[in-house]
Design an enzyme around this catalytic site. Structure first.
Site, mmCIF file in Angstrom:
data_model
loop_
_atom_site.group_PDB
_atom_site.id
_atom_site.type_symbol
_atom_site.label_atom_id
_atom_site.label_comp_id
_atom_site.label_asym_id
_atom_site.label_seq_id
_atom_site.Cartn_x
_atom_site.Cartn_y
_atom_site.Cartn_z
ATOM 1 N N CYS A 86 -88.338 125.644 -54.448
ATOM 2 C CA CYS A 86 -89.683 125.246 -54.833
ATOM 3 C C CYS A 86 -90.125 125.992 -56.099
ATOM 4 C CB CYS A 86 -90.650 125.467 -53.660
ATOM 5 S SG CYS A 86 -92.170 124.521 -53.803
ATOM 6 N N HIS A 203 -87.847 122.746 -48.887
ATOM 7 C CA HIS A 203 -87.768 124.098 -48.325
ATOM 8 C C HIS A 203 -86.759 124.200 -47.172
ATOM 9 C CE1 HIS A 203 -91.254 126.094 -50.259
ATOM 10 N NE2 HIS A 203 -91.719 124.863 -50.370
ATOM 11 N N GLU A 205 -85.669 126.842 -45.818
ATOM 12 C CA GLU A 205 -86.023 127.940 -44.904
ATOM 13 C C GLU A 205 -87.026 127.494 -43.849
ATOM 14 O OE1 GLU A 205 -87.405 127.506 -47.766
ATOM 15 O OE2 GLU A 205 -89.427 128.354 -47.873
#
Lengths: 238, 735
Positions: A86, A203, A205
């Site tokens: 990002c 994302h 994660e």
């Protein structure tokens, strides 16, 4: 394998990346403050999401001048593994470590929701645990993720296998309605020619734990372990 | 009298009696700065001078409460040495004038209220009210407010996980923007706004002080009018990056143990934070405002004292820690400057260098005079209650009605708004926006945290007492639907001018109703905020008490949402199915009538239904739970189908008007679904707790079928895919 998460003032996914490496992957991880001039022996640098320095100018435009970035660039030149997520992707673009640029989302609005991605190159250090062409689901959360590069560059990147992820429908078709931000060619993530640096808007994660309802991201991190020579620990079947 | 001759105190919003009282306290006339200080601290916004006696009716104590109202935010215990800090606050008037910055600084303010208690903010919610979205002005306000919340909250990295949006013409020019923030803290890390210890130093940190937002809180304490546009300079401008740095730096400084007391500079800026901190500790304070870092030159003491520049905090610390604290703030690129000290004489003393600027007893500032406004039952109350449905024609095609209701902005999905908020950052969001309640895991524990914000402006208009009670009951029901036990609530009470007896009656009745529900359900009020003067050119908004509630799930792996899960699952109604046409969304949206008695609420029954629902979730007996709210059973079932992408076939062999059965609204009724094998256990559980539980059909297929009594046949038949399209696309279609 030791990971380092760079922290700029305004980073806000730094703790999330740290958590995944530490608690889910169970590998050593350390924070690297933006003013540091050493990377303290890490094997992979993660530049996390957020709003570095507020991003009031252009996303990532100030962060690229941070003292730590000189060392990140040297690390890159030595072939070190760098993952930008990002805002981290935006910073890598501004720093010239990855080709192209991002514009504001076509909708002019911030967007946070799940998207489907097609793995376009499953041979990178970041994607070797995925199958070529596999469709995965990652969340996005950005206002400026509209990737752009000129047609010649895109063509070259395509030939070099530098386009790693494209937005697609659940069935894998990369249709316009699957594109959340207007990115050229539905591009969601790219790597450098060498393959040691990758940046993406979605994302990974945020989708590494069962309790959060999605574990599609864990293979991205375990790809790095695999690349580094770790056996298939913590395998999550896709 | 010539307009130019209006005395300063009057311009600042003080009444004649208040000014006399000030002269009496000081034994002299106040100077200009002192007058300004009194005006802001005695305003309704800071001093709650009208609402205070009424707010005393709220129950504020309970076994989980660690901090009730009166601090920057309330705190409840969640076990394991952890506590939850939360509060909700309005930013209505600024948002009416400058929607983006108004909403953004609303988020900024409430987030500061949370981390000032030592807590790490982990979630935001919001409750919003706008006029009819087909009005371009309303869309400007709506989109600006949503973008402002997103712009600020996303940058901070605090997920916006839930909330609600309601549209009604009474909010056309005066939208309601209520922001809630929730933080988590270890018990020993809790900090408070106390200026304790004579000789301790007072430090201002964060942003520099400018001329923005002067008299913002006085602005909040008057009605909107044609002239309000001129108040634009009273709206502050937010800098979320600065706030992010402040959060990290302040939490670090608190963790290091350097902080005696801390408070943010919110409404009335330096004046209120310093006076309140001294007031709570029963101390005095001396400040030299020539030391306050400025962002512009030539500011007068008055301007420095009343500036509402954002992203500033006031710290009280022991002298030996000053250098260490400065170093820590410097690491984050922030200024931290000592501007005064705590004194023991109970006097609030302001100097500008060597020049004395103000000298006032602290008590006089923090204990503002109390008003007891007159109250009177409004004329409309009895008249609208008497309304009967007899003249309303029964619809022929109920499928068509459902189709229209799903597109009604109040029932339609609010994805257009909440997909602009980062709802996932921090990796705790198990259930995000769009559900009955948001659900967060608490890392390192098996616990889950459920959060919701609810209000019902129309019920409150038609019956403020019942409406207030229902706001509390519905919030608690939403938490119970995911399986969580309510711990406490924060409120934001949005009303018109308290100087109008009818408005003050609405306010008092609503608080009484809320209090009754709080007592019956054992949920204390731990923090809150009052927003009066929500009027435009004399017209008040619908009375809107908003309830923000937090609940705890002992085991996060056992939760449910409203989504139907598997074909063949039994669908049942938990609680009494007693719909009424009055006061509902169907009546308002389809027939244009806002009248009738509100649904009845039996608090004893409500308590049992909620307890039963929580038990069913925790014992893993049910797979989904969703309460019947706006649009009645048909809308509730449609939402369960849409969320689960699964149809349902139900039969309602009930006599009476079919529109009432399908769209009539009720309290204390939850749609649950379970595997067929679990049904006997579900029924046994309900019976044991004295709760009605009626099986109405089963999930399955790709359409929602609702059948009436035998002679009526199918009342509603609609494909889920079509329902979803209408429901999801409605809000976006206005833009």
């Amino acid at each position: 394998m030791k990971f380092g998460v760079v922290v700029f003032p305004g980073s806000n996914c730094d703790a999330d990346c740290y958590h995944v490496i530490d608690q889910v992957l169970e590998h050593p991880v350390t924070y690297i403050w933006h003013q540091e001039k050493k990377l303290s022996g890490v094997d992979c640098v993660i530049i996390p999401g957020g709003f570095s320095y507020g991003d009031y100018l252009r996303t990532g435009a100030i962060a690229r001048f941070a003292p730590v970035m000189d060392e990140v660039i040297r690390f890159a030149e030595r072939g070190g593994l760098i993952l930008g997520i990002c805002n981290g992707f935006q910073i890598l673009l501004e720093a010239g470590l990855l080709p192209g640029a991002v514009l504001r989302n076509e909708s002019l609005q911030f967007r946070c929701h799940d998207v489907f991605l097609r793995v376009e190159n499953a041979a990178t250090p970041f994607t070797n645990r995925y199958r070529q062409g596999e469709v995965i689901r990652f969340p996005i959360a950005h206002g400026e993720g509209n990737y752009y590069a000129d047609p010649d560059s895109i063509k070259q990147m395509d030939e070099n296998g530098q386009i790693v992820f494209r937005y697609c429908l659940e069935n894998g078709e990369s249709a316009a309605q699957a594109n959340p931000n207007g990115a050229v060619g539905n591009i969601a993530g790219v790597c450098n020619k060498n393959g040691n640096i990758m940046g993406l808007m979605p994302h990974p994660e945020r989708c590494c734990e069962e309790i959060l309802g999605n574990t599609d991201g864990i293979l991205l991190f375990s790809s790095l372990l695999q690349w580094w020579g770790f056996p298939d620990q913590k395998r999550v079947t896709a | 009298m010539n307009e130019k001759m209006t005395p300063a105190w009057q311009e600042m919003g003080l009444t004649c009696q208040e000014y006399d009282k000030i002269c009496e306290i000081l034994g002299r006339e106040p100077n200009y700065v002192e007058t300004g200080i009194f005006a802001v601290l005695w305003s309704e916004h800071c001093g709650y001078k009208n609402s205070r006696p009424v707010l005393k009716k709220f129950p504020t104590e309970g076994k989980h409460v660690l901090q009730g109202p009166g601090e920057n935010a309330g705190i409840v215990d969640i076990g394991d040495n952890q506590a939850l800090v939360f509060k909700m606050e309005s930013h209505n008037h600024p948002s009416a004038i400058e929607p983006y910055q108004g909403a953004a600084t609303g988020v900024g303010g409430i987030v500061r209220d949370i981390f000032t208690m030592g807590a790490r903010p982990i979630a935001s919610l919001n409750s919003l009210r706008f006029g009819d979205p087909s009005d371009p002005l309303v869309r400007y306000l709506f989109s600006g407010v949503v973008a402002g919340i997103a712009g600020y909250g996303n940058c901070l990295g605090i997920p916006t996980v839930g909330g609600e949006i309601f549209f009604h013409p009474s909010f056309k020019d005066n939208p309601l923007v209520n922001a809630m923030c929730v933080g988590i803290v270890d018990h020993d890390q809790i900090r408070r706004g106390y200026a304790e210890g004579t000789g301790n130093l007072v430090m201002v940190v964060g942003a520099r002080t400018g001329r923005d937002g002067i008299h913002g809180c006085t602005f909040a304490s008057e009605e909107l009018s044609e002239e309000s546009e001129e108040r634009r300079p009273a709206v502050q401008v937010g800098d979320p990056f600065m706030e992010k740095l402040l959060i990290e730096a302040c939490l670090e400084v608190m963790k290091a143990g350097y902080v005696v007391g801390i408070q943010d500079l919110g409404a009335a800026g330096l004046t209120s934070s310093s006076a309140e901190m001294a007031g709570r500790a029963g101390a005095g304070m001396e400040l030299d405002i020539s030391l306050v870092p400025r962002r512009e030159e030539g500011m007068t003491p008055y301007e420095v004292m009343l500036s509402e520049s954002q992203e500033r905090m006031l710290l009280v610390l022991e002298p030996q820690h000053v250098e260490a604290v400065k170093r820590l703030f410097a690491k984050w690129g922030l200024e931290a400057v000592v501007i005064g000290k705590v004194t023991g004489d109970g006097i609030y003393r302001i100097r500008d260098g060597e020049t004395a600027v103000a000298e006032i007893p602290v008590k006089a500032l923090t204990e503002s005079p109390v008003n007891y406004p007159e109250q009177r039952e409004p004329e409309y109350y009895q008249r609208l209650r008497r309304w009967r449905a007899d003249d309303v024609p029964e619809p022929d095609n109920c499928t068509d009605v459902l189709w229209r209701l799903l597109a009604s902005p109040n029932i339609a999905g609010k994805e257009w708004a909440y997909s602009q908020y980062d709802s996932m950052v921090m990796l705790n969001t198990v259930v995000g926006p769009g559900a009955d309640a948001a659900l967060l895991r608490i890392k390192g524990t098996p616990k889950g945290l459920a959060l919701t914000a609810d209000g019902n402006s129309r019920y409150c208009y038609l019956d403020p007492y019942q409406g207030g009670a229902m706001a509390v009951a519905e919030a608690a029901r939403n938490l119970s639907c995911v399986g969580a036990e309510p711990l406490g609530l924060t409120d934001c009470l949005n009303f018109g001018s308290p100087e109008k007896p009818e408005i003050f009656w609405q306010f008092t009745r609503a608080v009484e109703g809320m209090s009754a529900a709080c007592r019956a359900l054992s949920i204390p009020v731990i923090s809150g905020n009052v927003s009066f003067y929500n009027e435009t050119n004399g017209e008040a908004v619908y009375p809107t008490p908003v309830v923000g509630m937090a609940g705890l799930l002992p085991d996060i792996s056992k939760y449910v949402t409203g989504a139907f899960c598997d074909p063949g699952d039994e669908i049942a109604l938990l609680g009494r199915f007693a719909p009424t046409l009055g006061a509902g969304e169907y009546l308002a949206f389809i027939h244009g009538i806002e009248a009738g008695a509100v649904p009845s609420l039996d608090l004893e029954q409500e308590k049992r239904v909620q307890e039963c629902c929580r038990r069913l979730v925790r014992e893993g007996l049910i797979k989904s739970a969703h309460d019947c709210a706006d649009g009645g059973l048909a809308a509730a079932l449609a939402e369960c189908c849409i969320a689960g992408k699964l149809g349902a076939d139900v039969a309602l062999p009930i006599n009476g008007r079919k529109d009432n059965i399908l769209f009539g609204e009720m309290q204390s009724c939850i749609v649950v679904s379970c595997a067929p094998g679990r049904l006997p256990a579900v029924l046994d559980n309900a019976a044991a707790q004295g709760v009605d539980c009626r099986v109405i059909g089963a999930a399955g297929g790709d359409r929602l079928l609702m059948r009436g009594a035998a002679d009526r046949g199918v009342l509603i038949d609609m494909p889920v895919e079509e329902m979803e399209k209408v429901w999801r696309g409605s809000i976006a279609s206005f833009f």
